[in-house]
Structure formats: structure tokens, C-alpha cells
Scaffold this motif. Structure first.
Motif, PDB file in Angstrom:
ATOM      1  N   LYS A   1       0.831  -1.197   0.000  1.00 13.48           N
ATOM      2  CA  LYS A   1       0.000   0.000   0.000  1.00 13.48           C
ATOM      3  C   LYS A   1       0.869   1.251   0.000  1.00 13.48           C
ATOM      4  N   ASP A   2       1.978   1.224   0.742  1.00 15.38           N
ATOM      5  CA  ASP A   2       2.883   2.378   0.772  1.00 15.38           C
ATOM      6  C   ASP A   2       3.484   2.662  -0.603  1.00 15.38           C
ATOM      7  N   GLU A   3       3.836   1.623  -1.339  1.00 10.98           N
ATOM      8  CA  GLU A   3       4.371   1.808  -2.700  1.00 10.98           C
ATOM      9  C   GLU A   3       3.304   2.405  -3.621  1.00 10.98           C
ATOM     10  N   LEU A   4       2.083   1.894  -3.491  1.00  8.35           N
ATOM     11  CA  LEU A   4       0.984   2.420  -4.306  1.00  8.35           C
ATOM     12  C   LEU A   4       0.710   3.879  -3.965  1.00  8.35           C
ATOM     13  N   TYR A   5       0.717   4.191  -2.673  1.00  6.51           N
ATOM     14  CA  TYR A   5       0.473   5.564  -2.231  1.00  6.51           C
ATOM     15  C   TYR A   5       1.549   6.498  -2.789  1.00  6.51           C
ATOM     16  N   GLU A   6       2.797   6.077  -2.729  1.00 10.03           N
ATOM     17  CA  GLU A   6       3.898   6.904  -3.226  1.00 10.03           C
ATOM     18  C   GLU A   6       3.756   7.156  -4.734  1.00 10.03           C
ATOM     19  N   ARG A   7       3.381   6.129  -5.473  1.00 18.00           N
ATOM     20  CA  ARG A   7       3.181   6.297  -6.917  1.00 18.00           C
ATOM     21  C   ARG A   7       2.011   7.239  -7.178  1.00 18.00           C
ATOM     22  N   ALA A   8       0.938   7.103  -6.415  1.00 18.11           N
ATOM     23  CA  ALA A   8      -0.221   7.988  -6.558  1.00 18.11           C
ATOM     24  C   ALA A   8       0.172   9.428  -6.240  1.00 18.11           C
ATOM     25  N   ARG A   9       1.036   9.615  -5.244  1.00 18.18           N
ATOM     26  CA  ARG A   9       1.524  10.951  -4.903  1.00 18.18           C
ATOM     27  C   ARG A   9       2.350  11.528  -6.050  1.00 18.18           C
ATOM     28  N   GLU A  10       3.194  10.694  -6.642  1.00 23.00           N
ATOM     29  CA  GLU A  10       4.048  11.143  -7.744  1.00 23.00           C
ATOM     30  C   GLU A  10       3.240  11.673  -8.926  1.00 23.00           C
ATOM     31  N   ILE A  11       2.119  11.030  -9.205  1.00 22.49           N
ATOM     32  CA  ILE A  11       1.341  11.451 -10.377  1.00 22.49           C
ATOM     33  C   ILE A  11       0.165  12.347 -10.019  1.00 22.49           C
ATOM     34  N   GLY A  12       0.018  12.649  -8.732  1.00 21.37           N
ATOM     35  CA  GLY A  12      -0.981  13.628  -8.332  1.00 21.37           C
ATOM     36  C   GLY A  12      -2.411  13.126  -8.233  1.00 21.37           C
ATOM     37  N   VAL A  13      -2.596  11.899  -7.771  1.00 21.35           N
ATOM     38  CA  VAL A  13      -3.947  11.362  -7.585  1.00 21.35           C
ATOM     39  C   VAL A  13      -4.597  12.065  -6.399  1.00 21.35           C
ATOM     40  N   ASP A  14      -5.718  12.720  -6.638  1.00 21.71           N
ATOM     41  CA  ASP A  14      -6.441  13.411  -5.572  1.00 21.71           C
ATOM     42  C   ASP A  14      -7.158  12.407  -4.670  1.00 21.71           C
ATOM     43  N   GLY A  15      -7.178  12.685  -3.381  1.00 25.83           N
ATOM     44  CA  GLY A  15      -7.885  11.847  -2.416  1.00 25.83           C
ATOM     45  C   GLY A  15      -7.155  10.579  -2.031  1.00 25.83           C
ATOM     46  N   ARG A  16      -5.895  10.462  -2.392  1.00 19.03           N
ATOM     47  CA  ARG A  16      -5.147   9.223  -2.166  1.00 19.03           C
ATOM     48  C   ARG A  16      -4.999   8.863  -0.691  1.00 19.03           C
ATOM     49  N   SER A  17      -4.960   9.859   0.184  1.00 20.25           N
ATOM     50  CA  SER A  17      -4.753   9.565   1.605  1.00 20.25           C
ATOM     51  C   SER A  17      -5.938   8.836   2.222  1.00 20.25           C
ATOM     52  N   ASP A  18      -7.104   8.943   1.606  1.00 19.65           N
ATOM     53  CA  ASP A  18      -8.296   8.265   2.122  1.00 19.65           C
ATOM     54  C   ASP A  18      -8.555   6.926   1.438  1.00 19.65           C
ATOM     55  N   MET A  19      -7.696   6.520   0.516  1.00 15.90           N
ATOM     56  CA  MET A  19      -7.936   5.307  -0.270  1.00 15.90           C
ATOM     57  C   MET A  19      -7.292   4.081   0.366  1.00 15.90           C
ATOM     58  N   ASN A  20      -7.980   2.935   0.202  1.00 14.94           N
ATOM     59  CA  ASN A  20      -7.375   1.668   0.599  1.00 14.94           C
ATOM     60  C   ASN A  20      -6.575   1.125  -0.595  1.00 14.94           C
ATOM     61  N   LYS A  21      -5.964  -0.011  -0.441  1.00 17.81           N
ATOM     62  CA  LYS A  21      -5.089  -0.559  -1.483  1.00 17.81           C
ATOM     63  C   LYS A  21      -5.832  -0.767  -2.807  1.00 17.81           C
ATOM     64  N   ASP A  22      -7.014  -1.348  -2.747  1.00 19.73           N
ATOM     65  CA  ASP A  22      -7.785  -1.598  -3.974  1.00 19.73           C
ATOM     66  C   ASP A  22      -8.167  -0.292  -4.670  1.00 19.73           C
ATOM     67  N   GLN A  23      -8.522   0.706  -3.892  1.00 18.96           N
ATOM     68  CA  GLN A  23      -8.878   2.001  -4.479  1.00 18.96           C
ATOM     69  C   GLN A  23      -7.662   2.679  -5.109  1.00 18.96           C
ATOM     70  N   LEU A  24      -6.495   2.543  -4.476  1.00 22.63           N
ATOM     71  CA  LEU A  24      -5.277   3.105  -5.055  1.00 22.63           C
ATOM     72  C   LEU A  24      -4.949   2.433  -6.386  1.00 22.63           C
ATOM     73  N   ILE A  25      -5.088   1.120  -6.436  1.00 30.29           N
ATOM     74  CA  ILE A  25      -4.849   0.386  -7.687  1.00 30.29           C
ATOM     75  C   ILE A  25      -5.795   0.875  -8.778  1.00 30.29           C
ATOM     76  N   GLU A  26      -7.065   1.006  -8.438  1.00 29.67           N
ATOM     77  CA  GLU A  26      -8.046   1.469  -9.423  1.00 29.67           C
ATOM     78  C   GLU A  26      -7.721   2.873  -9.905  1.00 29.67           C
TER      79      GLU A  26
END
Length: 87
Positions: free
Chosen positions: A56-81
Motif C-alpha cells: 500500500k505504501d508503494e501504491l500511495y507513493e506512486r499515486a503521490r508522484e502522479i498527483g492522484v487526488d484523495g489518495r490519503s483516504d484510499m485503501n489498497k484496492d482504491q489506489l490500484i483502481e
């Protein structure tokens, strides 16, 4: 004058130009960061493990890199989606 978009955007000029052309925040961030990196991202194609094998931490970091909004409230499946949808 180009605005500093913080450490998650590596090429502010490209980012702003893409946003002005109508690109989403995440798409502009992905393109700007890919152009700013020294490696050849296209040459890497297919070498990364699937998102399901990332932590989940790797997914969160990648989401942060590309600017995914709302990532801090997402679980692993939501980050993948979100990463797959390019949000």
C-alpha cells in the motif's frame, strides 16, 4: 513566470502547458515527470510487477508522484483502481 508546483512535479513548464491545453492534473504530472526524468521510461515497459503485488505504501507513493487526488483516504484496492484509471 512559471509557478513552482512542489516536489511532486519535476517539470513545471511542461505541467503548466499541458494543463492549459486541457490535460487533467494527473495526466499533466505523469507526462511532465516522465519528460524530466533521465531514464527512458518507455524502454522499461513490462518490467514492473503488477500493482496487486505492490505494498500500500508503494501504491500511495506512486499515486503521490502522479498527483492522484484523495489518495490519503484510499485503501489498497482504491489506489490500484485510481492508478489504472489515471486519475
Amino acid at each position: 513566470m512559471t509557478r513552482d508546483h512542489g516536489p511532486s512535479i519535476k517539470d513545471d513548464d511542461t505541467y503548466e502547458a499541458l494543463r492549459e491545453d486541457g490535460a487533467s492534473k494527473s495526466k499533466a504530472a505523469r507526462i511532465a515527470n516522465a519528460q524530466a526524468s533521465n531514464d527512458d521510461s518507455a524502454a522499461k515497459g513490462g518490467r514492473q510487477k503488477p500493482y496487486e503485488e505492490w505494498t500500500k505504501d508503494e501504491l500511495y507513493e506512486r499515486a503521490r508522484e502522479i498527483g492522484v487526488d484523495g489518495r490519503s483516504d484510499m485503501n489498497k484496492d482504491q489506489l490500484i483502481e485510481a492508478l489504472r484509471d489515471g486519475q
